[in-house]
Design an enzyme around this catalytic site. Structure first.
Site, PDB file in Angstrom:
ATOM      1  N   MET A  87       0.648  -1.239   0.025  1.00 55.45           N
ATOM      2  CA  MET A  87       0.078   0.098  -0.081  1.00 55.45           C
ATOM      3  C   MET A  87       0.830   1.217  -0.122  1.00 55.45           C
ATOM      4  O   MET A  87       0.494   2.234   0.514  1.00 55.45           O
ATOM      5  CB  MET A  87      -1.120  -0.115   1.328  1.00 55.45           C
ATOM      6  CG  MET A  87      -1.862  -1.069   1.205  1.00 55.45           C
ATOM      7  SD  MET A  87      -2.835  -1.307  -0.176  1.00 55.45           S
ATOM      8  CE  MET A  87      -4.056   0.168   0.116  1.00 55.45           C
ATOM      9  N   ARG A  88       1.851   1.323  -0.861  1.00 55.92           N
ATOM     10  CA  ARG A  88       2.702   2.590  -0.769  1.00 55.92           C
ATOM     11  C   ARG A  88       2.897   2.702  -2.548  1.00 55.92           C
ATOM     12  O   ARG A  88       2.901   1.882  -3.191  1.00 55.92           O
ATOM     13  CB  ARG A  88       4.102   2.094  -0.401  1.00 55.92           C
ATOM     14  CG  ARG A  88       4.228   2.013   0.974  1.00 55.92           C
ATOM     15  CD  ARG A  88       3.725   2.908   2.122  1.00 55.92           C
ATOM     16  NE  ARG A  88       4.467   4.222   1.726  1.00 55.92           N
ATOM     17  CZ  ARG A  88       4.018   5.350   2.571  1.00 55.92           C
ATOM     18  NH1 ARG A  88       2.810   5.156   3.000  1.00 55.92           N
ATOM     19  NH2 ARG A  88       4.614   6.456   2.475  1.00 55.92           N
ATOM     20  N   ASN A 104       2.599  -5.588 -10.338  1.00 50.21           N
ATOM     21  CA  ASN A 104       1.311  -5.375  -9.264  1.00 50.21           C
ATOM     22  C   ASN A 104       0.232  -5.906  -9.856  1.00 50.21           C
ATOM     23  O   ASN A 104       0.100  -6.334 -10.765  1.00 50.21           O
ATOM     24  CB  ASN A 104       1.286  -3.784  -9.081  1.00 50.21           C
ATOM     25  CG  ASN A 104       0.274  -3.540  -8.116  1.00 50.21           C
ATOM     26  OD1 ASN A 104       0.428  -3.971  -6.883  1.00 50.21           O
ATOM     27  ND2 ASN A 104      -0.708  -2.623  -8.540  1.00 50.21           N
ATOM     28  N   HIS A 106      -3.859  -5.455  -9.202  1.00 51.42           N
ATOM     29  CA  HIS A 106      -5.057  -4.448  -8.900  1.00 51.42           C
ATOM     30  C   HIS A 106      -6.105  -4.831  -8.983  1.00 51.42           C
ATOM     31  O   HIS A 106      -6.539  -5.443 -10.058  1.00 51.42           O
ATOM     32  CB  HIS A 106      -4.761  -3.447  -9.662  1.00 51.42           C
ATOM     33  CG  HIS A 106      -5.670  -2.157  -9.385  1.00 51.42           C
ATOM     34  ND1 HIS A 106      -5.384  -1.210  -8.384  1.00 51.42           N
ATOM     35  CD2 HIS A 106      -6.538  -1.865 -10.159  1.00 51.42           C
ATOM     36  CE1 HIS A 106      -6.530  -0.503  -8.508  1.00 51.42           C
ATOM     37  NE2 HIS A 106      -7.127  -0.685  -9.349  1.00 51.42           N
TER      38      HIS A 106
HETATM   39  C1  GRF Z   1      -5.894  -7.557  -3.273  1.00 49.27           C
HETATM   40  O1  GRF Z   1      -6.899  -7.370  -3.727  1.00 49.27           O
HETATM   41  C2  GRF Z   1      -4.981  -6.748  -4.381  1.00 49.27           C
HETATM   42  O2  GRF Z   1      -5.213  -6.825  -5.689  1.00 49.27           O
HETATM   43  C3  GRF Z   1      -4.856  -5.430  -3.862  1.00 49.27           C
HETATM   44  O3  GRF Z   1      -4.920  -5.372  -2.518  1.00 49.27           O
HETATM   45  C4  GRF Z   1      -5.293  -6.531  -2.076  1.00 49.27           C
HETATM   46  C5  GRF Z   1      -4.257  -7.512  -1.232  1.00 49.27           C
HETATM   47  O4  GRF Z   1      -4.916  -8.663  -0.690  1.00 49.27           O
HETATM   48  N1  GRF Z   1      -3.511  -4.849  -4.522  1.00 49.27           N
HETATM   49  P1  GRF Z   1      -3.743  -9.755   0.088  1.00 49.27           P
HETATM   50  O5  GRF Z   1      -2.870  -8.868   1.078  1.00 49.27           O
HETATM   51  O6  GRF Z   1      -3.074 -10.179  -1.052  1.00 49.27           O
HETATM   52  O7  GRF Z   1      -4.758 -10.852   0.564  1.00 49.27           O
END
Ligand code: GRF
Length: 212
Positions: A87-88, A104, A106
């Site tokens: 989350m950065r 990544n 998404h």
């Molecule tokens: C997932 O939905 C991913 O697509 C998004 O953040 C969430 C992460 O979930 N970027 P996890 O930590 O892999 O369970």
């Protein structure tokens, strides 16, 4: 390869599980979290994978945090880095350092719904197909060459939680498939487009469609 996380780590788990197959072409050498105590760190440790916590709050600037992160990833021998719920937002120097080796996942069918709250936004927009995207990272948020996508239907009565769960299920299938293609050197990037030259037989690995 290395995985960078911030939380629960279910996509990390999917990558760990894929790696249990001895023919899988990518091995996780390090899992890094920027959030101390992230649940994903326990998943990595349970699988015997090295972990590190690099807390962005310990650094005065984003660049300093990313320099430390890159150093740890390099030292571990990572050649590919997968962001999985990290989350950065990463800056241009980090993206350049890992150019076309930084992936990544998404939770939307990019380029629609970049950013946060994708499932609520999909419901509010009334789209009938939603899903997830694995892409190479560029400095612009959620905007980079698309490696693969998985679509799911939006069903009557869905709420944010039910839709998120349906998408997450295909995230776990899509990410290992896309990483495999990258690790095998099959994905080419030209300008903003990622392709699989001569890879017709592999196209199914990039695409997951809902059965109607
Ligand atoms: C997932 O939905 C991913 O697509 C998004 O953040 C969430 C992460 O979930 N970027 P996890 O930590 O892999 O369970």
């Amino acid at each position: 390869m290395a995985v960078v996380i911030s939380g629960r780590g279910s996509n990390l788990q999917a990558l760990i599980d894929a790696g249990a197959d001895p023919t899988y072409p990518a091995k996780i050498v390090l899992v890094v979290s920027n959030v101390p105590g992230a649940a994903g760190l326990d998943r990595a440790a349970a699988a015997g994978i090295a972990t590190a916590t690099i807390d962005h709050r310990d650094f005065a600037h984003r660049d300093a945090f990313e320099t430390a992160l890159s150093a740890a990833l390099s030292k571990a021998g990572a050649e590919i880095v997968c962001m999985a719920g990290f989350m950065r937002i990463v800056g241009p120097a980090f993206v350049t350092r890992w150019s076309d080796r930084l992936l990544n996942i998404h939770p939307s069918l990019l380029p629609v719904f970049p950013g946060l709250h994708t499932h609520a936004r999909a419901l509010a927009a009334g789209v009938k197909l939603h899903g997830c995207t694995v892409h190479f990272v560029r400095p612009e948020l959620d905007n980079g060459p698309i490696i693969g996508q998985a679509a799911v239907p939006v069903l009557p009565g869905d709420d944010e939680a039910s839709l998120a769960a349906r998408v997450l299920k295909v995230e776990h299938q899509l990410y290992p498939r896309c990483l495999r293609l990258v690790a095998e050197g099959r994905v080419m990037v030209e300008e903003r487009v990622a392709t699989l030259p001569g890879g017709d037989a592999e196209t199914g690995a990039q695409l997951i469609n809902p059965s109607l």
